[in-house]
Design a protein around this motif. Sequence first.
Motif, PDB file in Angstrom:
ATOM      1  N   LEU A   6     -18.084  37.302   7.286  1.00 50.79           N
ATOM      2  CA  LEU A   6     -16.816  36.617   7.588  1.00 50.79           C
ATOM      3  C   LEU A   6     -16.099  36.956   8.990  1.00 50.79           C
ATOM      4  O   LEU A   6     -15.749  36.420   9.869  1.00 50.79           O
ATOM      5  CB  LEU A   6     -15.889  37.097   6.447  1.00 50.79           C
ATOM      6  CG  LEU A   6     -16.125  36.408   5.058  1.00 50.79           C
ATOM      7  CD1 LEU A   6     -15.323  36.997   4.101  1.00 50.79           C
ATOM      8  CD2 LEU A   6     -16.020  34.981   5.226  1.00 50.79           C
ATOM      9  N   SER A   7     -16.662  38.579   9.408  1.00 47.64           N
ATOM     10  CA  SER A   7     -15.964  38.969  10.540  1.00 47.64           C
ATOM     11  C   SER A   7     -16.803  38.132  11.684  1.00 47.64           C
ATOM     12  O   SER A   7     -16.086  37.780  12.639  1.00 47.64           O
ATOM     13  CB  SER A   7     -16.073  40.516  10.722  1.00 47.64           C
ATOM     14  OG  SER A   7     -15.691  40.766  11.798  1.00 47.64           O
ATOM     15  N   ARG A   8     -17.994  38.252  11.621  1.00 49.39           N
ATOM     16  CA  ARG A   8     -18.871  37.631  12.639  1.00 49.39           C
ATOM     17  C   ARG A   8     -18.501  36.178  12.894  1.00 49.39           C
ATOM     18  O   ARG A   8     -18.605  35.722  13.859  1.00 49.39           O
ATOM     19  CB  ARG A   8     -20.188  37.951  12.527  1.00 49.39           C
ATOM     20  CG  ARG A   8     -20.794  39.474  12.603  1.00 49.39           C
ATOM     21  CD  ARG A   8     -22.283  39.354  12.673  1.00 49.39           C
ATOM     22  NE  ARG A   8     -22.443  41.098  12.555  1.00 49.39           N
ATOM     23  CZ  ARG A   8     -22.615  41.754  13.911  1.00 49.39           C
ATOM     24  NH1 ARG A   8     -22.283  41.233  15.012  1.00 49.39           N
ATOM     25  NH2 ARG A   8     -23.073  42.908  13.673  1.00 49.39           N
ATOM     26  N   GLY A   9     -18.352  35.500  11.872  1.00 52.33           N
ATOM     27  CA  GLY A   9     -18.334  33.872  11.860  1.00 52.33           C
ATOM     28  C   GLY A   9     -16.907  33.805  12.282  1.00 52.33           C
ATOM     29  O   GLY A   9     -16.468  32.861  13.170  1.00 52.33           O
ATOM     30  N   ALA A  10     -15.697  34.603  11.946  1.00 49.54           N
ATOM     31  CA  ALA A  10     -14.502  34.335  12.548  1.00 49.54           C
ATOM     32  C   ALA A  10     -14.370  34.552  14.049  1.00 49.54           C
ATOM     33  O   ALA A  10     -13.670  33.794  15.010  1.00 49.54           O
ATOM     34  CB  ALA A  10     -13.435  35.110  11.943  1.00 49.54           C
ATOM     35  N   GLN A  11     -15.111  35.338  14.652  1.00 52.21           N
ATOM     36  CA  GLN A  11     -15.180  35.723  15.810  1.00 52.21           C
ATOM     37  C   GLN A  11     -15.908  34.775  16.809  1.00 52.21           C
ATOM     38  O   GLN A  11     -15.887  34.683  17.918  1.00 52.21           O
ATOM     39  CB  GLN A  11     -15.576  37.348  16.334  1.00 52.21           C
ATOM     40  CG  GLN A  11     -14.867  38.306  15.534  1.00 52.21           C
ATOM     41  CD  GLN A  11     -15.664  39.861  15.899  1.00 52.21           C
ATOM     42  OE1 GLN A  11     -15.676  40.115  16.962  1.00 52.21           O
ATOM     43  NE2 GLN A  11     -15.703  40.449  14.645  1.00 52.21           N
ATOM     44  N   ALA A  12     -16.556  34.068  16.075  1.00 54.10           N
ATOM     45  CA  ALA A  12     -17.501  32.971  16.547  1.00 54.10           C
ATOM     46  C   ALA A  12     -16.983  31.590  16.798  1.00 54.10           C
ATOM     47  O   ALA A  12     -17.516  30.801  17.212  1.00 54.10           O
ATOM     48  CB  ALA A  12     -18.911  32.914  15.853  1.00 54.10           C
ATOM     49  N   LEU A  13     -15.608  31.637  16.350  1.00 54.11           N
ATOM     50  CA  LEU A  13     -14.800  30.415  16.606  1.00 54.11           C
ATOM     51  C   LEU A  13     -14.496  30.058  18.027  1.00 54.11           C
ATOM     52  O   LEU A  13     -14.867  30.682  18.862  1.00 54.11           O
ATOM     53  CB  LEU A  13     -13.507  30.300  15.966  1.00 54.11           C
ATOM     54  CG  LEU A  13     -13.228  30.880  14.330  1.00 54.11           C
ATOM     55  CD1 LEU A  13     -12.038  31.086  14.068  1.00 54.11           C
ATOM     56  CD2 LEU A  13     -13.603  29.394  13.626  1.00 54.11           C
ATOM     57  N   PRO A  14     -14.373  28.782  18.449  1.00 49.01           N
ATOM     58  CA  PRO A  14     -14.094  28.299  19.720  1.00 49.01           C
ATOM     59  C   PRO A  14     -13.084  29.052  20.294  1.00 49.01           C
ATOM     60  O   PRO A  14     -12.128  29.452  19.751  1.00 49.01           O
ATOM     61  CB  PRO A  14     -13.890  26.574  19.458  1.00 49.01           C
ATOM     62  CG  PRO A  14     -14.612  26.418  18.193  1.00 49.01           C
ATOM     63  CD  PRO A  14     -14.321  27.494  17.404  1.00 49.01           C
ATOM     64  N   GLU A  15     -13.343  29.108  21.617  1.00 52.52           N
ATOM     65  CA  GLU A  15     -12.434  30.022  22.327  1.00 52.52           C
ATOM     66  C   GLU A  15     -10.805  29.505  22.047  1.00 52.52           C
ATOM     67  O   GLU A  15     -10.007  30.226  22.148  1.00 52.52           O
ATOM     68  CB  GLU A  15     -12.686  30.004  23.895  1.00 52.52           C
ATOM     69  CG  GLU A  15     -11.833  30.777  24.779  1.00 52.52           C
ATOM     70  CD  GLU A  15     -12.015  32.294  24.012  1.00 52.52           C
ATOM     71  OE1 GLU A  15     -11.084  33.264  24.566  1.00 52.52           O
ATOM     72  OE2 GLU A  15     -13.189  32.687  23.857  1.00 52.52           O
ATOM     73  N   ALA A  16     -10.738  27.954  22.041  1.00 46.81           N
ATOM     74  CA  ALA A  16      -9.245  27.600  22.045  1.00 46.81           C
ATOM     75  C   ALA A  16      -8.674  27.948  20.600  1.00 46.81           C
ATOM     76  O   ALA A  16      -7.337  28.228  20.520  1.00 46.81           O
ATOM     77  CB  ALA A  16      -9.515  26.002  21.897  1.00 46.81           C
ATOM     78  N   GLY A  17      -9.558  28.163  19.576  1.00 41.48           N
ATOM     79  CA  GLY A  17      -8.924  28.637  18.380  1.00 41.48           C
ATOM     80  C   GLY A  17      -8.589  29.910  18.227  1.00 41.48           C
ATOM     81  O   GLY A  17      -7.406  30.574  17.810  1.00 41.48           O
ATOM     82  N   ARG A  18      -9.274  30.771  19.075  1.00 44.67           N
ATOM     83  CA  ARG A  18      -9.104  32.317  19.029  1.00 44.67           C
ATOM     84  C   ARG A  18      -8.010  32.519  19.853  1.00 44.67           C
ATOM     85  O   ARG A  18      -7.123  33.486  19.688  1.00 44.67           O
ATOM     86  CB  ARG A  18     -10.242  33.076  19.750  1.00 44.67           C
ATOM     87  CG  ARG A  18     -11.618  33.167  18.943  1.00 44.67           C
ATOM     88  CD  ARG A  18     -12.891  33.603  19.692  1.00 44.67           C
ATOM     89  NE  ARG A  18     -12.507  34.871  20.421  1.00 44.67           N
ATOM     90  CZ  ARG A  18     -12.463  35.894  19.805  1.00 44.67           C
ATOM     91  NH1 ARG A  18     -12.695  36.193  18.606  1.00 44.67           N
ATOM     92  NH2 ARG A  18     -12.308  37.299  20.562  1.00 44.67           N
ATOM     93  N   THR A  19      -7.456  31.729  21.019  1.00 47.41           N
ATOM     94  CA  THR A  19      -6.463  31.833  21.872  1.00 47.41           C
ATOM     95  C   THR A  19      -5.515  31.651  21.142  1.00 47.41           C
ATOM     96  O   THR A  19      -4.204  32.448  21.217  1.00 47.41           O
ATOM     97  CB  THR A  19      -6.435  30.883  22.886  1.00 47.41           C
ATOM     98  OG1 THR A  19      -7.738  31.287  23.667  1.00 47.41           O
ATOM     99  CG2 THR A  19      -5.294  31.298  23.849  1.00 47.41           C
ATOM    100  N   ALA A  20      -5.257  30.569  20.077  1.00 48.01           N
ATOM    101  CA  ALA A  20      -4.105  30.412  19.240  1.00 48.01           C
ATOM    102  C   ALA A  20      -3.765  31.436  18.378  1.00 48.01           C
ATOM    103  O   ALA A  20      -2.434  31.913  18.334  1.00 48.01           O
ATOM    104  CB  ALA A  20      -4.452  29.123  18.509  1.00 48.01           C
ATOM    105  N   PHE A  21      -4.949  32.124  17.819  1.00 48.43           N
ATOM    106  CA  PHE A  21      -4.372  33.149  16.941  1.00 48.43           C
ATOM    107  C   PHE A  21      -3.965  34.469  17.969  1.00 48.43           C
ATOM    108  O   PHE A  21      -3.066  35.489  17.250  1.00 48.43           O
ATOM    109  CB  PHE A  21      -5.677  33.538  16.149  1.00 48.43           C
ATOM    110  CG  PHE A  21      -5.983  32.584  14.919  1.00 48.43           C
ATOM    111  CD1 PHE A  21      -5.203  32.842  13.723  1.00 48.43           C
ATOM    112  CD2 PHE A  21      -7.042  32.078  14.935  1.00 48.43           C
ATOM    113  CE1 PHE A  21      -5.087  32.059  12.927  1.00 48.43           C
ATOM    114  CE2 PHE A  21      -7.034  31.013  13.691  1.00 48.43           C
ATOM    115  CZ  PHE A  21      -6.220  30.893  12.612  1.00 48.43           C
TER     116      PHE A  21
END
Length: 246
Positions: free
Chosen positions: A38-53
């Motif tokens: 789950l951790s690796r999958g979450a970190q693999a989200l697109p950059e736009a999604g990571r920026t929002a979080f």
Amino acid sequence: MSHLYKSWPPGLSRRTLPFVILALVAMLALVIPFDEALSRGAQALPEAGRTAFLSITNYGLSDWVLLPTLALAILLGIAAALTRPEPWKSALGEGAQIFAFIFICVGFPGLFTAIVKRLLGRGRPENLDAVGALGFQHFVNDHSFQSFPSGHTTTSFALAYAIGFLWPKAFWPLLVVAVLVGISRVVIGVHFPSDVLAGAVVGTVLAFAVRNVFVRRGWLFAREADGAIRRRPLAGLAALFQSRSR
């Protein structure tokens, strides 16, 4: 929101405490095997999604809550002690109690989490390749080994309940934000899902515990005839605002 008026979260009482602890341990045992994936999958989200979080994760920092609430509690408490005329004296005293409650309700769970994470010393996701999801360095004050529980999640859940106890209508919006903060900690790669789950539990349960102490002391809250716990009427503040609006 009826659970906000109870002594403890739903299902938790002195009688059920051992069973609740077993249930939480079982829940963690079910989540931990999936932590790495789950951790690796979450970190693999697109950059736009990571920026929002990234933009919401700092809501879980405790300093922006603790420093102003402590300062206001002290200043209003001193002002109330030095003030004689009503309704100013009562209003200042009520304000001091409100900010003191928020400070303790957020600070105590945060302190508990800070101690536990240093004692356990679980490695953060950044150490996955080196030590895996269950690597520990007990009693070592190394930030990269302070993963369990999540402090940001603890703070955001404790704050949601602290404000919810005072003004129940604000609870659900704040709870949504707290959940997003917890998710953000996984997405940006600083916590595992089990860390977030533990932080949510600690923030919730200890917020109730702090409120129960205030109830027993007769501070700010009262237990009504039907057993529900509600904030006492803020008569001084109400009288002050009424006099100012005339």
